[in-house]
Design a protein around this motif. Sequence first.
Motif, short mmCIF file in Angstrom:
data_model
loop_
_atom_site.label_atom_id
_atom_site.label_comp_id
_atom_site.label_asym_id
_atom_site.label_seq_id
_atom_site.Cartn_x
_atom_site.Cartn_y
_atom_site.Cartn_z
N VAL A 167 -10.72 -0.40 4.31
CA VAL A 167 -9.28 1.06 5.39
C VAL A 167 -8.51 0.03 5.63
CG1 VAL A 167 -9.38 2.22 7.74
CG2 VAL A 167 -11.73 2.26 6.58
N GLY A 168 -9.03 -1.51 5.82
CA GLY A 168 -7.68 -2.24 6.12
C GLY A 168 -6.25 -1.99 4.88
N THR A 169 -7.14 -2.01 4.01
CA THR A 169 -5.90 -2.40 2.59
C THR A 169 -5.37 -1.59 2.58
OG1 THR A 169 -7.86 -3.74 1.43
CG2 THR A 169 -6.36 -2.77 -0.22
N LEU A 170 -5.71 0.22 2.47
CA LEU A 170 -5.32 1.44 2.67
C LEU A 170 -4.22 2.01 3.66
CD1 LEU A 170 -8.52 3.52 1.54
CD2 LEU A 170 -6.27 2.83 0.44
N SER A 171 -4.23 0.41 4.63
CA SER A 171 -4.28 0.76 6.16
C SER A 171 -2.48 -0.16 6.55
CB SER A 171 -4.73 1.22 7.35
OG SER A 171 -5.99 2.13 7.75
N THR A 172 -3.25 -0.94 5.45
CA THR A 172 -1.68 -1.57 5.90
C THR A 172 0.14 -1.38 5.80
OG1 THR A 172 -2.60 -3.64 4.22
CG2 THR A 172 -2.83 -4.59 6.68
N PRO A 173 -0.33 -0.91 4.58
CA PRO A 173 1.35 -0.29 3.94
C PRO A 173 1.81 0.57 4.72
CG PRO A 173 -1.13 -0.19 1.69
CD PRO A 173 -0.80 -0.59 3.41
N LEU A 174 0.98 1.42 5.95
CA LEU A 174 1.31 2.25 6.28
C LEU A 174 1.38 2.40 7.44
CD1 LEU A 174 -0.50 4.50 3.63
CD2 LEU A 174 1.67 4.68 3.60
N ALA A 175 1.08 0.61 7.98
CA ALA A 175 1.15 0.83 9.51
C ALA A 175 1.11 1.03 10.56
CB ALA A 175 1.40 -1.11 9.60
N PRO A 176 2.93 1.88 10.50
CA PRO A 176 3.91 2.71 12.09
C PRO A 176 3.30 3.96 12.35
CG PRO A 176 5.24 1.52 10.44
CD PRO A 176 4.13 0.97 9.41
N ILE A 177 3.18 4.55 10.51
CA ILE A 177 2.08 6.03 10.50
C ILE A 177 0.77 5.60 11.26
CG2 ILE A 177 1.94 7.89 9.11
CD1 ILE A 177 3.98 6.30 7.29
N VAL A 178 0.33 5.05 10.81
CA VAL A 178 -1.99 5.04 10.53
C VAL A 178 -1.88 4.22 12.28
CG1 VAL A 178 -3.57 3.62 10.34
CG2 VAL A 178 -1.50 4.46 8.38
N LYS A 215 -5.36 -1.67 16.62
CA LYS A 215 -2.71 -1.57 15.68
C LYS A 215 -3.62 -2.24 14.15
CE LYS A 215 -0.84 0.14 18.92
NZ LYS A 215 -2.02 1.47 19.47
N TYR A 216 -3.15 -1.39 13.34
CA TYR A 216 -2.71 -2.80 11.94
C TYR A 216 -1.83 -3.04 12.17
CZ TYR A 216 -7.09 -0.25 9.90
OH TYR A 216 -8.84 -0.18 10.04
N ALA A 217 -1.68 -4.20 10.99
CA ALA A 217 -0.31 -5.21 11.26
C ALA A 217 0.54 -4.38 9.73
CB ALA A 217 -0.73 -6.46 10.96
N PHE A 218 1.33 -3.97 9.40
CA PHE A 218 2.85 -4.08 8.24
C PHE A 218 2.70 -5.01 7.97
CE2 PHE A 218 7.00 -2.03 7.64
CZ PHE A 218 6.55 -1.11 6.83
N GLY A 219 2.06 -4.97 6.82
CA GLY A 219 1.92 -6.51 5.93
C GLY A 219 0.43 -7.08 6.19
N THR A 220 -0.52 -7.27 5.52
CA THR A 220 -1.27 -8.91 5.44
C THR A 220 -1.07 -9.59 5.74
OG1 THR A 220 -1.09 -9.18 3.83
CG2 THR A 220 -2.18 -7.02 4.13
N PHE A 221 -2.15 -10.68 7.12
CA PHE A 221 -1.88 -12.60 6.51
C PHE A 221 -1.30 -13.45 5.58
CE2 PHE A 221 -4.04 -16.39 6.42
CZ PHE A 221 -3.71 -17.17 7.47
N GLU A 222 -2.62 -12.33 4.27
CA GLU A 222 -2.49 -13.02 2.63
C GLU A 222 -1.28 -12.72 2.36
OE1 GLU A 222 -5.64 -11.58 -0.39
OE2 GLU A 222 -6.65 -12.36 1.23
N TYR A 276 -4.24 -8.42 12.96
CA TYR A 276 -3.63 -9.62 13.32
C TYR A 276 -3.46 -11.05 12.67
CZ TYR A 276 -2.63 -11.31 18.14
OH TYR A 276 -1.78 -11.83 18.99
N PRO A 277 -2.60 -10.81 12.29
CA PRO A 277 -2.02 -12.01 10.99
C PRO A 277 -1.00 -13.79 11.61
CG PRO A 277 -0.70 -10.24 10.13
CD PRO A 277 -1.78 -9.90 11.69
N GLN A 278 -0.56 -12.86 13.55
CA GLN A 278 -0.43 -14.23 14.25
C GLN A 278 -1.43 -14.82 14.43
OE1 GLN A 278 2.62 -14.01 15.41
NE2 GLN A 278 2.03 -16.29 16.11
N LEU A 279 -2.62 -14.19 14.60
CA LEU A 279 -3.92 -15.31 15.06
C LEU A 279 -3.47 -16.25 13.35
CD1 LEU A 279 -5.99 -17.19 16.12
CD2 LEU A 279 -7.38 -15.07 15.25
N GLY A 280 -4.27 -16.14 12.39
CA GLY A 280 -3.84 -16.52 11.41
C GLY A 280 -2.54 -17.69 11.42
N LYS A 281 -0.99 -17.00 11.51
CA LYS A 281 -0.27 -18.19 11.64
C LYS A 281 -0.71 -19.15 12.60
CE LYS A 281 2.65 -14.07 10.81
NZ LYS A 281 3.82 -13.03 10.85
N ASP A 282 -0.86 -18.75 13.77
CA ASP A 282 -1.44 -19.84 14.74
C ASP A 282 -2.16 -20.90 14.54
OD1 ASP A 282 0.25 -18.33 16.89
OD2 ASP A 282 -1.62 -17.08 17.54
#
Lengths: 418, 408
Positions: free
Chosen positions: B108-119, B146-153, B182-188
């Motif tokens: 579900v994450g893979t499908l949602s992140t590219p469309l995050a704002p819409i989802v 919320k889904y992120a617009f673009g993954t941590f990876e 929440y890629p921000q946690l990974g960045k942190d």
Amino acid sequence: MKFDTIIIGGGLSGLVAGNYLVRHGQRCVIISSGQSALHFSSGSLDLLNFLPDGTAVSHPSTSVAQLVAQAPAHPYAKLGVVKFNELTAKAERLMEEWGIQLEGSALKNHYRVTPMGTLKPTWLTLKEYAVAESENSLPWKKVAIFNVAGFLDFYTQFVVDEFRKWGTECESHLIHLPALENLRKNPSEMRSVNIARLFDQTENLDLLALDLQREAGDVEVILLPAVLGITQTGTLKYLCQKTGKEIRVLPTLPPSVPGIRTQQRLRKCFQDQGGVYMLGDTVLRAEKEQDRVVRLYSYNHGDIPFVAENVILASGSYFSQGLVAAPDRVYEPIFDLDVDFVAHRNQWYDLNVFARQPYHGFGVKTTADFRGLYRGQMLKNVYVAGALLEGFNPIKEGCGGGVSVLTALYVAEQILSK
Amino acid sequence: MNLQQHNVSDNNFEQCIKCTVCTVYCPVAAVNPDYPGPKQAGPDGERLRLKKFDFYDESLKYCINCKRCEVACPSNVRIGDIIQAARIKFSRKKPTLRDFVLANTDLVGTLSTPLAPIVNTTLGLKPVKTVLDGVMKIDHRRVFPKYAFGTFESWYKKQLSKQLSFSKQVSYFHGCYVNYNYPQLGKDLVRVMNALGVGVRLLDKEKCCGVALISNGFIKQAQKQARVNVDSIRKSVIEKNIPVIATSSTCTFTIRDEYPHLLGIENEDVRNGVELATRYIYRLLSQSEIALKFRKDKKLRVAYHTPCHMEKLGWAYYSIELLKLIPNVELVVLDSQCCGIAGTYGFKKENYQTSQRIGEALFKQIEEAQVDCVVTDCETCKWQIEMSTSKHCEHPISILAQMLDMDS
């Protein structure tokens, strides 16, 4: 993880030692392998009800001298008469300070009511309980006993029968409340704790008050099973005010609501003063340097050791696996401290279950100041307190609570005096 | 033969003395009388199930697998494992489409992140929530992460060369939440580890740890993903001698303990090589001369919440000690109690009320603590706390990252 003192065991003994040490500025951790026997508490602490030779004791502070003569390996004998009396007074004061409201004194035993309605001598009892000053009469002429309909851990008829023998007029009543009916859907969960959670809600307590007022009549005291106040304090007081009656509780079968509240109160008091309480962890091994334990390793913390100047072993008896009975020996599993037990298993127990059971008296051997022995040699910084000690029979002598509290205070004092 | 020495089960089942302490501390039994409680559902019921499978009771589905029964047990019985294993073995209830969607966080994450704002917008709309509630039985009162617009990876790819330049390395099991929500946690985490002189790499292959698959009954898929993860962890821990750290207490607990206990996936050789970032940092700071420098211009008052699986791991100590290291952070430690969400459990319509009632006491304590934010190591606790209180919730690593003095 560095501490001044590591306490293994989070029950009565460990919490008393821990609270005393943090109050005096020490950094302490309590490591507890699951919840403690306080969850099965009668609401009372026994100090000394019988001497080892079977003589009944009414004044522990004076009779302790005879105990010292009869049983030199007894923890009280190691304390000595003077220290025993000093520590009982100290314990009475400290418990009050830590927020545990108790009545009673080491000068003279009072009597608690058992779940069967009989009277037994004891030292300190939580203030909400019904107690008697004499062993053959109750302080009331007329009482009403209520039970919650469907609650199977409290037997009013036994209590009524016993009370009538003492000449106390006694009627039993059942409590029916809508919220309790919901609980009855699941008979296995009709337990003291779940009932107490319902009565922690004011609307249910108000309904209970109405029930009690309507049914009790002109009795001197209303007696309830101890199912009040698990997350709240002051529940009983509120009920007394609301009904305008004196209300006391009687012990139920476990789990013990007042016992759990006592455990949680002592734990909170310890943590509020900076103590670290680790629940659900087991100390697996100790590293020694000469005659001192320098590091402890636990299941949860793996390669990160606990390091401290002192260790208090208050891991309890067989129930909490402070002592383990294997087919051929009784041992202490963490340090493998020397344990006093008889070699032949068939001499561990008496087939008459009510007789003195030798295995109740087995325990960890210590020096006169409660330091553990390993193959005959003292471990200088390992102190032993509470139920796993050698030399006493908590059932026959009625001294389990006292041994736990007094030895804990004693070893804490020893640590502070170093 | 001495029988007493040969009666030991894997889950200590026979050590139960029926003391009922587990039930005292069960958050579900406290609010839902339809759940028989851990003693009855666990060791008591197991005695019957061992005789005959049709003693299995579907009400075991109410168990949230928080393991607080195991933490409380004085006899070390693995009560939670007994209950979950019985569900895996005996439950005849088939997972629904709803369960599939909730459990497959990866897909579900893979499908949602590219469309995050819409989802994100769509999932917040009232009509959509009504449909999800009516058709899917996902409670309409629940706020979705919320889904992120673009993954941590995808962010990490640009960091790779810098990360490899550090002589000391860790592998980071980021989990679905960091990757998709929440890629921000990974960045942190990368920021904090770099400040400690440690480079962060990713595992060769990372799949969702599978905790939601297990709780929703997709066991084969969970086992498949577990094997992929354990293989990748082995490559890192054994072949490259690089330890694995994670930021999610539940992912960590699942990989270390649920894999062998519930999925039958052996991990004994690498179990100690997988831990939480806060524990790794605690060890590093206590065994070396490295010290972190913190900002002096910012003050925070925070409350730490101990997630259930953190309580079971026994590791809240490390997160709490790290927070205490920060001079301008004032810390309140909340009572350790369940927040009620238990992963996907609280999203389900039939559990919503139970979920919120379990959390009541915690929410009240949070509101009374007068803090700037709540800190916790679990992402689903974060969702629950943010939805049910007025406070926002951060990971301890994010607090460290915010408070680091990067100029000196």
